[in-house]
Design an enzyme around this catalytic site. Sequence first.
Site: not given
Lengths: 218, 81
Positions: A84, A192, A194
């Site tokens: 990002c 993302h 994660e």
Amino acid sequence: MKAGVVVFPGSNCDSDVYSVLKELGADVKYIWHGEDKIDVDLLVLPGGFSYGDYLRCGAIARFSKILEGIYDYVENGGYVIGICNGFQILTELKLLPGALLKNMDLKFICSDCILEVSNDNTFFSRLYKKGERVNFPIAHGEGNYYADDETLKELERNNQIVFRYVNNPNGSRNDIAGIINKKGNVLGMMPHPERRASSLLGGTDGIRLFKGMIESFK
Amino acid sequence: MLKAYIDVTLKKSILDPQGTAVKEGLSKLGFEVETVRIGKHIEVTLNDMNRENAEKLIDEMCLKLLINPEIEVYSYRIEEE
């Protein structure tokens, strides 16, 4: 594997990445942007709004102390993943080609996002299969990937596009969600992984990205 | 003192959705215009120096930080403050 998550003023996904790496057994630490030594195998530039995204996203972070040594680090084969805001910083550093423009419909988009793995032969994506679809959420206002025609051709030719959007949410050229440098040690992506690393938080599609990197060092 | 008034805009080849949205807004108010492009305006006050050096410096600042040459172009004027 030693990993370092850089913390800029305004980073807000740093602890998410840290937790995932830690849980998977990596030797991980935070690296404050004012430090000057990159002494890890993997450097993570996390999501957020470094330096308030003043001027352009990533434009000011590029001058932080910790990133002074990043060109040498990358040249010597060190791995970098920018997620990002981290991707935006990598393009401002010119470690990855192109730029991230405002989303085509001008809205900040925060939602699930289906991606297709375009290249599974990288340090980062080795536990995925080419053509496989995964769900990594996106949360950005400036994720519209732009590069000129020539650069796009080169990215395609060198197989540097690692992830593509299945339903392009932001206007990115060639549906690009994540690209890698020619050398293969720097990945930048808007989605993302994660945030998809725990079934409690909606899914585990993202875990293999981190697992793949850690296993490479065993 | 010299002051530089710098304008930064997206390259012509890049779509400007903000400009398009504003054009639609103008149209709703009855202003029919060809195009609207939106950019940034930056003002930099310089220490005493001659104009030639000032121009050199502004060009350098623009290319190194103030614009991203991949997507933006710039123009400026310099005036006595």
